[in-house]
Design an enzyme around this catalytic site. Structure first.
Site, mmCIF file in Angstrom:
data_model
loop_
_atom_site.group_PDB
_atom_site.id
_atom_site.type_symbol
_atom_site.label_atom_id
_atom_site.label_comp_id
_atom_site.label_asym_id
_atom_site.label_seq_id
_atom_site.Cartn_x
_atom_site.Cartn_y
_atom_site.Cartn_z
ATOM 1 N N TYR B 107 0.832 -1.207 0.000
ATOM 2 C CA TYR B 107 0.000 0.000 0.000
ATOM 3 C C TYR B 107 0.866 1.256 0.000
ATOM 4 O O TYR B 107 1.897 1.307 0.676
ATOM 5 C CB TYR B 107 -0.856 0.047 1.268
ATOM 6 C CG TYR B 107 -2.056 -0.856 1.274
ATOM 7 C CD1 TYR B 107 -3.241 -0.468 0.668
ATOM 8 C CD2 TYR B 107 -2.032 -2.086 1.924
ATOM 9 C CE1 TYR B 107 -4.370 -1.283 0.701
ATOM 10 C CE2 TYR B 107 -3.144 -2.906 1.964
ATOM 11 C CZ TYR B 107 -4.314 -2.498 1.352
ATOM 12 O OH TYR B 107 -5.416 -3.297 1.395
ATOM 13 N N TYR B 146 -1.091 -10.021 0.569
ATOM 14 C CA TYR B 146 0.011 -9.581 1.435
ATOM 15 C C TYR B 146 -0.156 -10.159 2.834
ATOM 16 O O TYR B 146 -1.260 -10.502 3.258
ATOM 17 C CB TYR B 146 0.093 -8.046 1.488
ATOM 18 C CG TYR B 146 -1.137 -7.368 2.015
ATOM 19 C CD1 TYR B 146 -1.359 -7.217 3.382
ATOM 20 C CD2 TYR B 146 -2.098 -6.877 1.143
ATOM 21 C CE1 TYR B 146 -2.494 -6.600 3.865
ATOM 22 C CE2 TYR B 146 -3.235 -6.251 1.615
ATOM 23 C CZ TYR B 146 -3.430 -6.118 2.974
ATOM 24 O OH TYR B 146 -4.564 -5.519 3.436
ATOM 25 N N ARG B 156 -3.744 -11.823 3.515
ATOM 26 C CA ARG B 156 -5.032 -11.337 2.995
ATOM 27 C C ARG B 156 -5.187 -11.786 1.543
ATOM 28 O O ARG B 156 -4.263 -11.649 0.746
ATOM 29 C CB ARG B 156 -5.087 -9.796 3.008
ATOM 30 C CG ARG B 156 -5.146 -9.087 4.341
ATOM 31 C CD ARG B 156 -6.275 -9.476 5.260
ATOM 32 N NE ARG B 156 -7.572 -9.791 4.683
ATOM 33 C CZ ARG B 156 -8.491 -8.899 4.290
ATOM 34 N NH1 ARG B 156 -8.265 -7.614 4.374
ATOM 35 N NH2 ARG B 156 -9.651 -9.279 3.821
ATOM 36 N N HIS B 159 -7.715 -8.064 -2.580
ATOM 37 C CA HIS B 159 -8.987 -7.390 -2.317
ATOM 38 C C HIS B 159 -8.902 -5.911 -2.640
ATOM 39 O O HIS B 159 -7.823 -5.315 -2.629
ATOM 40 C CB HIS B 159 -9.417 -7.587 -0.859
ATOM 41 C CG HIS B 159 -8.493 -6.947 0.130
ATOM 42 N ND1 HIS B 159 -7.325 -7.545 0.550
ATOM 43 C CD2 HIS B 159 -8.536 -5.750 0.761
ATOM 44 C CE1 HIS B 159 -6.695 -6.756 1.404
ATOM 45 N NE2 HIS B 159 -7.397 -5.645 1.550
ATOM 46 N N HIS B 161 -10.839 -2.382 -1.339
ATOM 47 C CA HIS B 161 -11.770 -1.780 -0.386
ATOM 48 C C HIS B 161 -12.753 -0.893 -1.144
ATOM 49 O O HIS B 161 -12.358 -0.155 -2.052
ATOM 50 C CB HIS B 161 -11.016 -0.933 0.636
ATOM 51 C CG HIS B 161 -10.054 -1.714 1.476
ATOM 52 N ND1 HIS B 161 -10.395 -2.221 2.723
ATOM 53 C CD2 HIS B 161 -8.770 -2.094 1.265
ATOM 54 C CE1 HIS B 161 -9.348 -2.854 3.229
ATOM 55 N NE2 HIS B 161 -8.345 -2.797 2.371
#
Lengths: 204, 241
Positions: B107, B146, B156, B159, B161
């Site tokens: 991120y 990640y 995770r 995905h 959000h």
């Protein structure tokens, strides 16, 4: 109208990096012409200008430093900036804001105007309040609460929502304390997500 | 007939506040029951957004942070679908915002320290307004999986959000979109906060070959459903008088 309803999309946590999507400047980069939610009341609102500050606190008594809040409020006349909002609002008044924390301390704050009273159900006026929606890592479905004002005792006493709370000592968790800072009104509103003096949350 | 309250939120369909396998929820979940509140104007209204608030490029994550002539690394995808309400009616002109990791699972956030590199051409956020039919689309790269600190070896699933508004503050929703066929979905403690497998299935975007652009970008379809409103058959004195 058919009777085949859909189910609502289920919620998932906003996670620790919610700022990338909703407040990228706080994540550390500049991407949009203008981020949304920085200016709640616009350039020329009626009413008293105020500041609201607080912490969101977890069950261990620690600040939740990665929380994000959204505020939704009426203008000083008690009108929401919405087609069903009860009346006109000033040019530039949106009544909605995004509130992020200082990542080191968890402190948050926003500048706005004090809202007026809004008509509630069954013709009963509600006391001035700001609706808050709270998301963060570890919060699986956004939490809804309301902030009321300590200097509105008479209105608070007859507010139909406060009066739904049967435990009188819990009502105090929704009342922001009024202080003054350099002559400007400051309301302090700490939200306790869990534990002693847990804030009242609403299933709206 | 006039629209009245939103349908009550099905609290057994959404994840509970406390889901012990998702450890962070343990100290961030209220212990007292929420107070049930019938809607007033405070819940039926919500912020209204328009095309002055956003720019056309905001929904194109392949371009909105890339240097001129460059684009981010990763599998080029389209995510598209409709925002509907529980009455199966489209929700027009509503703000949809997304954010995600890059193709390596990193991120662009000052608090993310995962060793996968930042992509200089990828910001990782986008936003758009649904059209009059509730339709929306984004162009982006498929995010990478990640690791995260929950159990020692948790990853995770890929995905995105997703944040949606609707017309009233009571409809406000944040969720996560997963990708069809990802074996990490079944292992994820955050996915597993949702009790009903049918509810989880609503979060899985489907490969959409018809919307895929040949030799260019692969498409996934993802519809979003917000709370619907009752119509007033009988006067219930919502507004009073």
């Amino acid at each position: 109208m058919g009777m085949k309803y859909l189910k609502e999309t289920p919620s998932q946590t906003a996670g620790p990096y919610v700022h990338i999507g909703l407040a990228p400047g706080a994540a550390g980069f500049d991407i949009y012409r203008e981020e949304l939610g920085h200016d709640i009341a616009g350039p020329n609102p009626k009413g008293e200008r105020i500041r609201v500050e607080g912490l969101v606190i977890d069950g261990t008594g620690s600040p939740i430093k990665d929380v994000l809040l959204e505020a939704w409020q009426a203008n000083a006349d008690g009108h929401y900036a919405h087609p069903e909002g009860g009346g006109e609002v000033e040019e530039g008044f949106r009544g909605w804001g995004r509130v992020i924390t200082d990542f080191e301390t968890g402190e948050w704050g926003f500048d706005t105007v004090k809202p007026g009273r809004v008509m509630g159900r069954n013709g009963r006026l509600m006391a001035p309040h700001i609706n808050l929606w709270i998301v963060a890592r570890g919060i699986n479905l956004g939490l809804n609460t309301r902030m009321y004002f300590a200097d509105e005792d008479a209105a608070n006493a007859e507010d139909p929502v406060i009066n739904l709370i049967e435990w009188e000592r819990r009502r105090a968790t929704l009342i922001a304390r009024r202080e003054d800072r350099d002559g400007l009104p400051l309301y302090r509103f700490d939200i306790k997500v869990q534990g002693q003096d847990e804030t009242v949350f609403f299933d709206i | 007939m006039k629209p009245a309250e939103f349908y009550a939120r099905d609290r057994r369909w959404h994840p509970p506040a406390l889901a012990r396998d998702y450890k962070t929820s343990v100290t961030r979940s209220p212990q007292y029951a929420a107070i049930s509140l019938q809607n007033s104007a405070s819940e039926l209204t919500g912020p209204v957004f328009g095309h002055n608030d956003i720019d056309a490029i905001d929904n194109d994550l392949l371009a909105n942070y890339a240097q001129p002539g460059e684009s981010p690394i990763g599998e080029r995808i389209i995510v598209h679908g409709r925002v509907l309400d529980e009455n199966a009616r489209p929700v027009p002109n509503t703000l949809v915002e997304i954010w995600q990791a890059n193709a390596g699972g990193r991120y662009r956030h000052k608090k993310d320290t995962y060793l996968a590199p930042i992509d200089p051409n990828f910001g990782g956020c986008g936003r758009t307004l649904t059209d009059e039919n509730g339709y929306y689309y984004f162009r982006t790269v498929k995010p990478g999986a990640y690791p995260w600190r929950n159990w020692v070896n948790d990853w995770r699933p890929a995905h995105i959000h997703v944040s949606v508004f609707g017309s009233g503050f009571a409809q406000r929703l944040i969720t996560q979109l997963y990708f069809e066929g990802d074996p990490l979905i079944a292992k994820c403690p955050i996915v597993a906060t949702i009790p009903d497998p049918q509810a989880i299935d609503m979060l899985i975007a489907r490969l959409d070959m018809n919307a895929t652009i040949p030799l260019d970008t692969i498409a996934y379809h993802f519809d979003i459903v917000l709370r619907g409103r009752r119509s007033t058959l009988f006067e219930n004195r919502l507004e009073g008088n």
